[in-house]
Design a protein around this motif. Structure first.
Motif, PDB file in Angstrom:
ATOM      1  N   PRO A  74       0.811  -1.227   0.000  1.00  0.00           N
ATOM      2  CA  PRO A  74       0.000   0.000   0.000  1.00  0.00           C
ATOM      3  C   PRO A  74       0.843   1.274   0.000  1.00  0.00           C
ATOM      4  O   PRO A  74       0.458   2.281  -0.601  1.00  0.00           O
ATOM      5  N   VAL A 111       0.309   4.103  -2.642  1.00  0.00           N
ATOM      6  CA  VAL A 111      -0.036   5.494  -2.354  1.00  0.00           C
ATOM      7  C   VAL A 111       0.928   6.424  -3.089  1.00  0.00           C
ATOM      8  O   VAL A 111       0.532   7.490  -3.584  1.00  0.00           O
ATOM      9  N   MET A 120      -0.408   6.461  -6.634  1.00  0.00           N
ATOM     10  CA  MET A 120      -1.678   7.191  -6.745  1.00  0.00           C
ATOM     11  C   MET A 120      -1.501   8.701  -6.627  1.00  0.00           C
ATOM     12  O   MET A 120      -2.327   9.463  -7.133  1.00  0.00           O
ATOM     13  N   ALA A 133      -9.784  12.739   0.398  1.00  0.00           N
ATOM     14  CA  ALA A 133     -10.011  11.436  -0.217  1.00  0.00           C
ATOM     15  C   ALA A 133     -11.408  10.892   0.039  1.00  0.00           C
ATOM     16  O   ALA A 133     -11.940  10.151  -0.782  1.00  0.00           O
ATOM     17  N   PHE A 134     -12.008  11.252   1.171  1.00  0.00           N
ATOM     18  CA  PHE A 134     -13.230  10.547   1.526  1.00  0.00           C
ATOM     19  C   PHE A 134     -14.466  11.415   1.630  1.00  0.00           C
ATOM     20  O   PHE A 134     -15.538  10.932   1.917  1.00  0.00           O
ATOM     21  N   MET A 169      -8.998  11.032  -4.425  1.00  0.00           N
ATOM     22  CA  MET A 169      -8.039  10.145  -3.773  1.00  0.00           C
ATOM     23  C   MET A 169      -6.617  10.450  -4.203  1.00  0.00           C
ATOM     24  O   MET A 169      -5.683  10.277  -3.436  1.00  0.00           O
ATOM     25  N   LEU A 192       3.218  13.892   4.119  1.00  0.00           N
ATOM     26  CA  LEU A 192       3.254  13.582   5.554  1.00  0.00           C
ATOM     27  C   LEU A 192       4.281  12.487   5.852  1.00  0.00           C
ATOM     28  O   LEU A 192       5.097  12.608   6.771  1.00  0.00           O
ATOM     29  N   GLU A 220      -2.227   6.669   8.360  1.00  0.00           N
ATOM     30  CA  GLU A 220      -3.017   7.556   7.511  1.00  0.00           C
ATOM     31  C   GLU A 220      -2.603   7.450   6.051  1.00  0.00           C
ATOM     32  O   GLU A 220      -3.420   7.625   5.157  1.00  0.00           O
ATOM     33  N   LEU A 258      -1.686   4.772   4.603  1.00  0.00           N
ATOM     34  CA  LEU A 258      -2.127   3.507   4.031  1.00  0.00           C
ATOM     35  C   LEU A 258      -3.632   3.493   3.799  1.00  0.00           C
ATOM     36  O   LEU A 258      -4.172   2.590   3.173  1.00  0.00           O
ATOM     37  N   LEU A 259      -4.280   4.519   4.347  1.00  0.00           N
ATOM     38  CA  LEU A 259      -5.740   4.538   4.363  1.00  0.00           C
ATOM     39  C   LEU A 259      -6.347   4.383   2.967  1.00  0.00           C
ATOM     40  O   LEU A 259      -7.211   3.540   2.750  1.00  0.00           O
ATOM     41  N   ILE A 260      -5.867   5.182   2.015  1.00  0.00           N
ATOM     42  CA  ILE A 260      -6.506   5.211   0.695  1.00  0.00           C
ATOM     43  C   ILE A 260      -6.308   3.884  -0.058  1.00  0.00           C
ATOM     44  O   ILE A 260      -7.280   3.262  -0.462  1.00  0.00           O
ATOM     45  N   LEU A 313      -5.525   0.927   1.109  1.00  0.00           N
ATOM     46  CA  LEU A 313      -6.162  -0.194   1.810  1.00  0.00           C
ATOM     47  C   LEU A 313      -7.674  -0.139   1.667  1.00  0.00           C
ATOM     48  O   LEU A 313      -8.339  -1.165   1.537  1.00  0.00           O
TER      49      LEU A 313
END
Lengths: 336, 283
Positions: free
Chosen positions: A56, A60, A63, A298-299, A305, A315, B126, B128-130, B132
């Motif tokens: 992931p 990320v 992405m 993102a949400f 996203m 970050l 945070e 890994l949030l997107i 995952l």
């Protein structure tokens, strides 16, 4: 440590005393080669870490250079490459800069305050009698144990505008003192959780309150490991308490402080739950930090996203750079 | 002032400071519990009411019967427990295997693995949030507690291994060697000799993972859409979305969420410190 494992050593032993073993038990069939055992033991852990953390993390990163909106999430269209557009967009966004500032300023203040308060309490605990120190340790354990969401809830309630204890206590101050200090006498209905700066003030108090116990207990554990003779020698030499602290206690506890500092930085840099509760969800954009900004991008509809990922990358990079120094020290000093 | 009087004064001041620290730490927690048992007229007041003089269970009853977001708090407590226990069970097995590997064997890539562990702990969840979230959705685990368990295993495992390896390393090898000499097999040695000795460490590590999973908000927020799958942290923050904040109910719920964690903390306090700063503290 020796270079051979228990199990490997046994391999040799078996060869030297085969007769005895054969007498004890039937010979086992197909045995795994000894060298493969640690790798087999590591498989589940490696799969989990690889699939849920490292992969992931790579995703990320990818992405962050893609456009991933509603259509792409539902899988109707593949994600499209947009180059550095996500980064350009967030760097043009004022909210990003205020979120970055909030994150860094908060982390610096919260980490320093936590370390100072925690160390002071740790030193105090070491000076207290056995019963008193146990009593205080159990007390601070309660603050440490409260879940982050509940921490936010508790302090939100304490700072409540109408019925909060803080406003009640501030009203207790004599009017002249209150006016001299803050330029006001009545505090009823003071809304602490509307402006970004006061939200962060409450957040700092919340985080310091919840995290100083860990520092205090760790420092106490470190202090108890320092031989008493050193302090006796310092006393004989007439060293002041301040000097003793900086010349004996601090250098000996330096490795402890290094670890505590990294952990505090990691925890405080990405504070989410407490801030989320204190703000009442991602509503006040000026009070965002990078974690909440990334989450909100993102949400919340419309989901972006790609730009959420770009913020998360920023970050992470900051965190890794800040902690890399300390991690190196940790790797060096620890006999892994 | 005579030296004796000075020493006595110093002692009094130290103890007073100790009491002040104690009060600062415990008052907010006490206030949460006290509010949970106060009647509404004692909650919504500008005056200070130190004890619930009209002690009431109305808030506790209300959150258990009516609850929030359409379900009783029991359901959310149960969901949280399922997620946390699931995480612990899987995590305990995986971390014990990996910790044994790094603490008992010297092999190629061992240092590399330890560094990966350290780096994995540095990665903010945070970030890994997107990805995952997208993976969980693709795997059909969205809105399922299993999805949360899987994610929490990932979040807690690196630290679990890191902490447990010190416990494994602390078991003297000679014990295992003795078992070998007596002809015990590899598995028997592990199960009958190493495992019982590491068990206390495994409990401490498991409690740490339990607390992490129990407290986790951000993934639960994103991976659970249906309120029937909310965990306690999500249910708690949901209260604020409702009109007129019902502080009695919120405090009753957060007290219920806090109790298990406090109990666990008091049980493993010492081990947690030794695990977190392992290697740096001698004591």
């Amino acid at each position: 440590m020796t270079n051979t494992s228990t199990l490997a050593r046994d391999g040799g032993r078996r060869a030297s005393a085969p007769g005895r073993r054969r007498a004890d038990r039937p010979v086992r069939r197909t045995r795994l080669p000894v060298w493969s055992i640690p790798y087999i033991l590591l498989i589940p852990g490696l799969v989990v870490i690889g699939a849920l953390l490292l992969y992931p993390m790579v995703q990320v990163g990818i992405m962050a250079f893609q456009k991933v909106g509603l259509v792409q999430i539902s899988g109707k269209k593949p994600a499209t490459w947009v180059g550095t557009e996500n980064f350009e967009k967030i760097f043009d966004n004022e909210i990003f800069w205020s979120a970055l500032r909030n994150t860094v300023v908060f982390a610096v203040i919260a980490v320093s305050l936590t370390l100072i308060v925690g160390t002071a309490v740790g030193v105090l605990l070491n000076k207290l009698g056995r019963k008193m120190s146990t009593f205080v340790v159990v007390g601070i354990m309660f603050a440490w144990a409260v879940p982050p969401v509940a921490q936010g809830i508790i302090w939100r309630w304490l700072f409540d505008a109408e019925a909060g204890v803080i406003n009640w206590a501030l009203n207790l101050l004599p009017d002249w003192l209150s006016s001299a200090l803050f330029g006001r006498a009545t505090w009823t209905d003071e809304p602490w959780l509307n402006d970004a700066w006061s939200i962060y003030m409450v957040l700092i108090i919340t985080v310091v309150w919840a995290s100083f116990p860990f520092i205090a207990v760790s420092v106490l554990a470190g202090l108890r490991g320092i031989p008493a003779e050193l302090y006796e020698a310092a006393k004989v030499d007439g060293s002041s308490a301040w000097r003793t602290f900086w010349k004996i206690t601090f250098p000996l506890l330096k490795p402890v402080f290094a670890v505590l500092t990294v952990l505090s930085i990691i925890w405080d840099f990405k504070v989410f739950s407490q801030l989320y509760v204190l703000m009442g969800g991602p509503a006040n954009r000026e009070a965002f930090n990078l974690s909440i900004f990334s989450y909100a991008e993102a949400f919340r509809s419309p989901p972006k996203m790609g730009s959420g990922a770009a913020i998360a990358v920023v970050l992470t990079v900051i965190l890794l750079v800040v902690t890399a120094v300390y991690v190196r020290q940790l790797v060096k000093q620890e006999e892994m | 002032m005579s030296p004796l009087a000075r020493r006595r004064l110093g002692k009094v001041l130290l103890n007073a400071a100790g009491v002040a620290v104690f009060l600062f730490a415990i008052f907010p927690v006490y206030w949460m519990v006290a509010t949970a048992f106060k009647a509404n007229d004692q909650i919504f007041t500008t005056s200070f009411i130190p004890f619930p003089t009209h002690f009431t269970f109305e808030h506790v009853d209300r959150v258990l019967s009516e609850g929030v977001a359409g379900h009783s708090i029991w359901l959310y407590l149960r969901n949280s427990a399922v997620v946390a226990l699931g995480t612990v069970l899987v995590g305990a097995v995986f971390s014990l295997l990996a910790a044994t590997a790094v603490a008992r064997f010297r092999f190629k890539g061992r240092t590399g693995f330890l560094i990966v562990l350290l780096i994995a702990q540095m990665i903010p969840s945070e970030a890994l949030l997107i990805p995952l979230f997208l993976s969980v959705k693709r795997l059909g685990l969205y809105d399922q507690l299993l999805g949360l368990i899987v994610v929490n295993v990932g979040l807690t495992l690196p630290f679990g291994i890191w902490m447990l390896r010190t416990f494994v390393a602390a078991v003297p090898r000679s014990l295992e060697e003795a078992a070998w000499i007596d002809g015990a097999g590899r598995f028997t040695t592990f199960w009958r000799v190493l495992f019982p000795l590491v068990a206390p460490g495994l409990v401490a590590t498991s409690i740490f993972s339990f607390i992490t999973a129990w407290n986790e908000l951000i993934f639960a927020l994103v991976l659970m859409n249906d309120s029937g799958g909310y965990t306690m942290p999500v249910a708690l923050q949901y209260f604020f979305g409702q009109r007129g904040t019902d502080w009695g109910a919120i405090m009753a719920s957060s007290t219920m969420m806090t109790i298990p964690v406090v109990v666990f903390f008091l049980l493993v306090q010492r081990r947690m410190v030794s695990g977190l700063v392992a290697g740096a503290v001698k004591g």
